[in-house]
Design a protein around this motif. Structure first.
Motif, PDB file in Angstrom:
ATOM      1  N   PHE A   3      -4.122  56.097  -8.939  1.00  0.00           N
ATOM      2  CA  PHE A   3      -5.579  56.052  -8.806  1.00  0.00           C
ATOM      3  C   PHE A   3      -6.115  54.637  -9.029  1.00  0.00           C
ATOM      4  O   PHE A   3      -7.068  54.220  -8.363  1.00  0.00           O
ATOM      5  CB  PHE A   3      -6.236  57.040  -9.781  1.00  0.00           C
ATOM      6  N   VAL A   4      -5.514  53.902  -9.952  1.00  0.00           N
ATOM      7  CA  VAL A   4      -5.928  52.512 -10.157  1.00  0.00           C
ATOM      8  C   VAL A   4      -5.665  51.695  -8.903  1.00  0.00           C
ATOM      9  O   VAL A   4      -6.494  50.873  -8.483  1.00  0.00           O
ATOM     10  CB  VAL A   4      -5.203  51.902 -11.374  1.00  0.00           C
ATOM     11  N   ALA A   5      -4.510  51.922  -8.274  1.00  0.00           N
ATOM     12  CA  ALA A   5      -4.199  51.209  -7.033  1.00  0.00           C
ATOM     13  C   ALA A   5      -5.225  51.523  -5.951  1.00  0.00           C
ATOM     14  O   ALA A   5      -5.658  50.631  -5.203  1.00  0.00           O
ATOM     15  CB  ALA A   5      -2.793  51.581  -6.565  1.00  0.00           C
ATOM     16  N   ARG A   6      -5.633  52.776  -5.879  1.00  0.00           N
ATOM     17  CA  ARG A   6      -6.641  53.160  -4.879  1.00  0.00           C
ATOM     18  C   ARG A   6      -7.995  52.533  -5.189  1.00  0.00           C
ATOM     19  O   ARG A   6      -8.713  52.076  -4.278  1.00  0.00           O
ATOM     20  CB  ARG A   6      -6.731  54.682  -4.815  1.00  0.00           C
ATOM     21  N   LEU A   7      -8.354  52.489  -6.466  1.00  0.00           N
ATOM     22  CA  LEU A   7      -9.624  51.846  -6.833  1.00  0.00           C
ATOM     23  C   LEU A   7      -9.598  50.358  -6.512  1.00  0.00           C
ATOM     24  O   LEU A   7     -10.601  49.800  -6.049  1.00  0.00           O
ATOM     25  CB  LEU A   7      -9.914  52.058  -8.317  1.00  0.00           C
ATOM     26  N   ARG A   8      -8.472  49.723  -6.767  1.00  0.00           N
ATOM     27  CA  ARG A   8      -8.370  48.299  -6.441  1.00  0.00           C
ATOM     28  C   ARG A   8      -8.595  48.068  -4.951  1.00  0.00           C
ATOM     29  O   ARG A   8      -9.257  47.105  -4.542  1.00  0.00           O
ATOM     30  CB  ARG A   8      -7.002  47.775  -6.861  1.00  0.00           C
ATOM     31  N   ALA A   9      -8.038  48.953  -4.129  1.00  0.00           N
ATOM     32  CA  ALA A   9      -8.232  48.823  -2.681  1.00  0.00           C
ATOM     33  C   ALA A   9      -9.704  49.008  -2.315  1.00  0.00           C
ATOM     34  O   ALA A   9     -10.240  48.290  -1.466  1.00  0.00           O
ATOM     35  CB  ALA A   9      -7.366  49.847  -1.950  1.00  0.00           C
TER      36      ALA A   9
ATOM     37  N   ILE B 272     -12.416  48.412  -4.225  1.00  0.00           N
ATOM     38  CA  ILE B 272     -13.319  47.357  -4.701  1.00  0.00           C
ATOM     39  C   ILE B 272     -12.833  45.960  -4.343  1.00  0.00           C
ATOM     40  O   ILE B 272     -13.477  44.970  -4.695  1.00  0.00           O
ATOM     41  CB  ILE B 272     -13.518  47.454  -6.229  1.00  0.00           C
ATOM     42  N   GLY B 273     -11.693  45.879  -3.641  1.00  0.00           N
ATOM     43  CA  GLY B 273     -11.191  44.584  -3.201  1.00  0.00           C
ATOM     44  C   GLY B 273     -10.561  43.780  -4.306  1.00  0.00           C
ATOM     45  O   GLY B 273     -10.657  42.546  -4.320  1.00  0.00           O
ATOM     46  N   ASP B 274      -9.904  44.442  -5.245  1.00  0.00           N
ATOM     47  CA  ASP B 274      -9.231  43.770  -6.354  1.00  0.00           C
ATOM     48  C   ASP B 274      -7.772  43.500  -5.994  1.00  0.00           C
ATOM     49  O   ASP B 274      -7.079  44.388  -5.486  1.00  0.00           O
ATOM     50  CB  ASP B 274      -9.295  44.654  -7.608  1.00  0.00           C
ATOM     51  N   ASP B 275      -7.310  42.302  -6.278  1.00  0.00           N
ATOM     52  CA  ASP B 275      -5.917  41.925  -6.048  1.00  0.00           C
ATOM     53  C   ASP B 275      -5.110  42.290  -7.290  1.00  0.00           C
ATOM     54  O   ASP B 275      -5.418  41.841  -8.397  1.00  0.00           O
ATOM     55  CB  ASP B 275      -5.822  40.421  -5.776  1.00  0.00           C
ATOM     56  N   ALA B 276      -4.051  43.086  -7.119  1.00  0.00           N
ATOM     57  CA  ALA B 276      -3.246  43.511  -8.266  1.00  0.00           C
ATOM     58  C   ALA B 276      -2.602  42.331  -8.982  1.00  0.00           C
ATOM     59  O   ALA B 276      -2.398  42.363 -10.202  1.00  0.00           O
ATOM     60  CB  ALA B 276      -2.164  44.501  -7.813  1.00  0.00           C
ATOM     61  N   GLU B 277      -2.276  41.267  -8.248  1.00  0.00           N
ATOM     62  CA  GLU B 277      -1.637  40.105  -8.860  1.00  0.00           C
ATOM     63  C   GLU B 277      -2.636  39.241  -9.621  1.00  0.00           C
ATOM     64  O   GLU B 277      -2.324  38.688 -10.674  1.00  0.00           O
ATOM     65  CB  GLU B 277      -0.951  39.265  -7.775  1.00  0.00           C
ATOM     66  N   GLN B 278      -3.845  39.124  -9.086  1.00  0.00           N
ATOM     67  CA  GLN B 278      -4.894  38.343  -9.741  1.00  0.00           C
ATOM     68  C   GLN B 278      -6.197  39.149  -9.731  1.00  0.00           C
ATOM     69  O   GLN B 278      -7.152  38.812  -9.024  1.00  0.00           O
ATOM     70  CB  GLN B 278      -5.091  37.000  -9.032  1.00  0.00           C
ATOM     71  N   PRO B 279      -6.245  40.214 -10.522  1.00  0.00           N
ATOM     72  CA  PRO B 279      -7.401  41.121 -10.472  1.00  0.00           C
ATOM     73  C   PRO B 279      -8.655  40.496 -11.073  1.00  0.00           C
ATOM     74  O   PRO B 279      -8.593  39.781 -12.079  1.00  0.00           O
ATOM     75  CB  PRO B 279      -6.938  42.323 -11.294  1.00  0.00           C
ATOM     76  N   ARG B 280      -9.758  40.789 -10.450  1.00  0.00           N
ATOM     77  CA  ARG B 280     -11.048  40.358 -10.999  1.00  0.00           C
ATOM     78  C   ARG B 280     -11.529  41.344 -12.061  1.00  0.00           C
ATOM     79  O   ARG B 280     -12.126  40.943 -13.064  1.00  0.00           O
ATOM     80  CB  ARG B 280     -12.066  40.272  -9.864  1.00  0.00           C
ATOM     81  N   HIS B 281     -11.285  42.626 -11.818  1.00  0.00           N
ATOM     82  CA  HIS B 281     -11.784  43.655 -12.721  1.00  0.00           C
ATOM     83  C   HIS B 281     -10.673  44.473 -13.387  1.00  0.00           C
ATOM     84  O   HIS B 281     -10.609  44.557 -14.601  1.00  0.00           O
ATOM     85  CB  HIS B 281     -12.726  44.608 -11.973  1.00  0.00           C
ATOM     86  N   LEU B 282      -9.817  45.100 -12.582  1.00  0.00           N
ATOM     87  CA  LEU B 282      -8.843  46.048 -13.109  1.00  0.00           C
ATOM     88  C   LEU B 282      -7.535  45.345 -13.463  1.00  0.00           C
ATOM     89  O   LEU B 282      -6.669  45.139 -12.619  1.00  0.00           O
ATOM     90  CB  LEU B 282      -8.599  47.171 -12.094  1.00  0.00           C
ATOM     91  N   GLU B 283      -7.427  45.004 -14.720  1.00  0.00           N
ATOM     92  CA  GLU B 283      -6.271  44.244 -15.195  1.00  0.00           C
ATOM     93  C   GLU B 283      -5.208  45.172 -15.782  1.00  0.00           C
ATOM     94  O   GLU B 283      -5.519  46.057 -16.589  1.00  0.00           O
ATOM     95  CB  GLU B 283      -6.724  43.250 -16.262  1.00  0.00           C
ATOM     96  N   THR B 284      -3.961  44.981 -15.380  1.00  0.00           N
ATOM     97  CA  THR B 284      -2.850  45.713 -15.986  1.00  0.00           C
ATOM     98  C   THR B 284      -2.427  45.012 -17.271  1.00  0.00           C
ATOM     99  O   THR B 284      -2.164  43.805 -17.268  1.00  0.00           O
ATOM    100  CB  THR B 284      -1.645  45.772 -15.029  1.00  0.00           C
ATOM    101  N   VAL B 285      -2.376  45.766 -18.357  1.00  0.00           N
ATOM    102  CA  VAL B 285      -1.900  45.235 -19.623  1.00  0.00           C
ATOM    103  C   VAL B 285      -0.489  45.794 -19.813  1.00  0.00           C
ATOM    104  O   VAL B 285      -0.311  46.981 -20.114  1.00  0.00           O
ATOM    105  CB  VAL B 285      -2.817  45.646 -20.791  1.00  0.00           C
ATOM    106  N   ARG B 286       0.478  44.956 -19.582  1.00  0.00           N
ATOM    107  CA  ARG B 286       1.864  45.399 -19.514  1.00  0.00           C
ATOM    108  C   ARG B 286       2.298  46.150 -20.777  1.00  0.00           C
ATOM    109  O   ARG B 286       2.066  45.712 -21.888  1.00  0.00           O
ATOM    110  CB  ARG B 286       2.783  44.195 -19.293  1.00  0.00           C
ATOM    111  N   GLY B 287       2.910  47.284 -20.554  1.00  0.00           N
ATOM    112  CA  GLY B 287       3.421  48.097 -21.648  1.00  0.00           C
ATOM    113  C   GLY B 287       2.383  48.968 -22.332  1.00  0.00           C
ATOM    114  O   GLY B 287       2.726  49.752 -23.220  1.00  0.00           O
ATOM    115  N   ILE B 288       1.108  48.823 -21.927  1.00  0.00           N
ATOM    116  CA  ILE B 288       0.053  49.606 -22.577  1.00  0.00           C
ATOM    117  C   ILE B 288      -0.742  50.415 -21.561  1.00  0.00           C
ATOM    118  O   ILE B 288      -0.708  51.638 -21.555  1.00  0.00           O
ATOM    119  CB  ILE B 288      -0.898  48.697 -23.385  1.00  0.00           C
ATOM    120  N   GLY B 289      -1.469  49.730 -20.678  1.00  0.00           N
ATOM    121  CA  GLY B 289      -2.312  50.459 -19.733  1.00  0.00           C
ATOM    122  C   GLY B 289      -3.179  49.509 -18.930  1.00  0.00           C
ATOM    123  O   GLY B 289      -2.687  48.559 -18.334  1.00  0.00           O
TER     124      GLY B 289
END
Length: 230
Positions: free
Chosen positions: A200-206, A208-225
């Protein structure tokens, strides 16, 4: 459309009974077993009525009422309490609760009180309710109409996508685990996996135009969430 009731109750047997019986009455029921999750759901789900126990883990029921009233002075709130003490009743009513029911309670009385509170809400009408608009950068959400815009462009979101985005927008700059997100957005009765949240996060990024590698809004915090950055 079925009216939505949020039940915040930490006793599993009472919670299951309320879910079953309110569902049989035709209500849409969301639930939480602690105060903090319940408050999050109250903010994101926009229920028509809240049933809240006084004694809750993580955040007490009276504190939940206080926080809800800061944001919504009209939402009907019914307190439950095993203590059945006058001090609980007075404190809850002073904080803005609309009614009180002591445990153990009869199902018919509970349903009658819920029906009375919802009738008063309907009579007030929703035309006078202010729009619940939330903004974060170029994202704009209308929580009442359940509409989402990005830079003025309307998004076509599923109901669950909107719920997840609304949760992030209303809870910025804090890291949430996948399990916390699952509890807050999908509810305690949903049996999904962490992969569900990732999808669902991947779909939201698509959307709102967020890049998973350099996200403006939805940031992945490795090992947590995930963290939503404004």
């Amino acid at each position: 459309m079925a009216e939505r009731i949020l039940v915040i109750e930490d006793d599993p047997s009472i919670l299951r009974g309320l879910q079953l019986n309110l569902g049989m009455e035709g209500y849409t029921v969301r639930s939480a077993s602690d105060g903090e999750t319940g408050l999050q759901l109250a903010r994101t789900e926009r229920p028509d009525l809240v049933v809240v126990d006084v004694m809750l883990p993580r955040m007490g029921g009276l504190e939940v009422i206080r926080e809800i009233r800061k944001e919504d002075p009209e939402l009907p709130i019914l307190i439950l309490s095993a203590k059945n003490q006058e001090t609980d009743k007075v404190a809850g009513l002073q904080l803005g609760a609309d009614d009180y029911l002591g445990k153990p309670f009869g199902l018919k009385e509970l349903l009658a009180r819920i029906d009375a509170l919802l009738r008063r809400r309907r009579a007030r009408g929703e035309g006078a309710q202010p729009k619940a608009i939330r903004r974060a950068g170029g994202i704009e959400l209308d929580l009442d109409a359940r509409r989402a815009l990005v830079d003025g462009r309307a998004l076509e979101l599923t109901s669950r996508e909107f719920d997840l985005l609304a949760f992030f927008v209303t809870h910025p700059d804090r890291v949430y685990s996948r399990e916390q997100l699952m509890e807050a957005v999908w509810g305690s009765r949903y049996f999904g996996t962490a992969r569900t949240v990732d999808n669902f996060v991947a779909r939201l990024r698509a959307h709102i135009g967020d890049d998973a590698e350099q996200p403006r809004h939805l940031e992945t915090v490795r090992g947590i969430g995930y963290r939503f950055n404004v």
